[in-house]
Design an enzyme around this catalytic site. Structure first.
Site: not given
Ligand code: ADP
Ligand code: MG
Length: 314
Positions: A16, A207, A211
């Site tokens: 990410d 994190d 996500d």
């Protein structure tokens, strides 16, 4: 132990962007406003964002710099991957990306500055935008290179941010593949696509903000411990306590070394025992050989396992 085994087979690492490869500490670089003054626009943004835990919202509150009176804010709604809407002093405020403006049907101006653009709508009218930018984490570039050296074949970056920012970060870090403008659900779709393409295992590092579903879906989910949300730590299989991306390559090397030692020990112990069994059947084994086959093999296996402590940290 099962995560260690999966990690040793990882061939694709998906990252990410915000908060994982970048610090997630945005600086406000410009405020482009229409008729409303700059400080007022920033105040609306900070207040509307007061309930969000996204790195963007924390940065806007920091840029505003004054204490926030939460009682002025009602009807807060966070639209993941888009932004937030809320009522500030009874006036409706929306802060987010172009997708949010399109969803609300508010015409917006594009901005030529490179950075993440937070469009603002106040009382249903476009009020300008705030340009913020993030910096990549120290050693993130080395971390990607170290992963390749550790045997990872492909690195991918997924982000909800705009293409311009995503491409700049990806080329700075040397990531092989980049996909931008993704909503949380699109990230799951992309990871599923990658899972079908690849032969080894796939790890996702994030994190947990927008996500967490991907952390669950990947063969192995790795979360940032300090910056990450509670949801991330809950959903992940491995947590990097100090958020340093470089620790992942160390974890991969450790897992590969550990698995090698495990197999050496399994084969060594079984082979010695089989040999002594045969010697016992032919009458050639004595008591001392039997003791060696049991305790001796055990001690040698432990000594071999201690080599896992010798993995270099860099
Ligand atoms: P990333 O994939 O890089 O971690 P996110 O999926 O968390 O990014 O967010 C994608 C985009 O959605 C951001 O770049 C921003 O434009 C917008 N966004 C998300 N949350 C917020 C918020 N709380 N306030 C304003 N914009 C937001
Ligand atoms: Mg994120």
């Amino acid at each position: 132990s099962n995560y260690l085994e999966t990690l040793s087979q990882v061939k694709t690492v998906v990252y990410d962007k915000t908060g994982t490869l970048t610090k997630g500490v945005f600086e406000v670089t410009a405020v482009h406003h229409s008729d409303m003054d700059e400080q007022k626009l920033l105040e609306y943004a900070a207040l509307a964002e007061c309930a969000s835990s996204h790195p963007i919202s924390k940065s806007l509150q920091r840029a505003y710099g004054r204490p926030i009176d939460r009682s002025r804010v009602t009807d807060v709604q966070e639209l993941s991957g888009r932004g937030v809407t809320a009522k500030v002093d009874g006036v409706s405020v929306a802060a987010g990306n172009s997708k949010l403006m399109e969803q609300l049907g508010i015409p917006y101006h594009d901005c030529r500055s490179v950075g993440t653009i937070i469009h603002m709508a106040v009382d249903g009218r476009y009020a300008g935008h705030i340009v913020i930018s993030d910096v990549v984490k120290p050693h993130a570039k080395e971390a990607i290179a170290a992963l390749h050296r550790a045997g990872v074949e492909k690195t991918v970056m997924l982000t909800g941010d705009v293409k311009k920012v995503a491409d700049a970060v990806a080329s700075e870090l040397g990531v092989d593949e980049v996909h931008s403008d993704l909503l949380p659900a699109d990230k799951v779709g992309k990871v599923e696509e990658l899972l079908r393409q690849q032969h080894g295992k796939l790890a996702f590092v994030g994190d947990g903000i927008n996500d967490a579903p991907v952390l669950m879906r990947a063969d192995i989910g790795i979360a940032m411990g300090a910056l990450g949300s509670d949801a991330a730590i809950e959903a992940a299989d491995i947590v990097l306590m100090d958020d340093a991306p470089s620790k992942l390559a160390l974890a991969v090397r450790l897992s590969r070394r550990t698995m090698k030692i495990v197999w050496q020990n399994v084969i060594f112990a079984l082979a010695v025992k089989a040999l002594v069994l045969v010697l016992g059947a032919t009458g050639d084994a004595n008591m001392w050989i039997a003791v060696f086959a049991d305790v001796g093999v055990l001690v040698l296996a432990i000594l071999n396992a201690m080599r896992a402590l010798l993995v270099p940290k860099h």
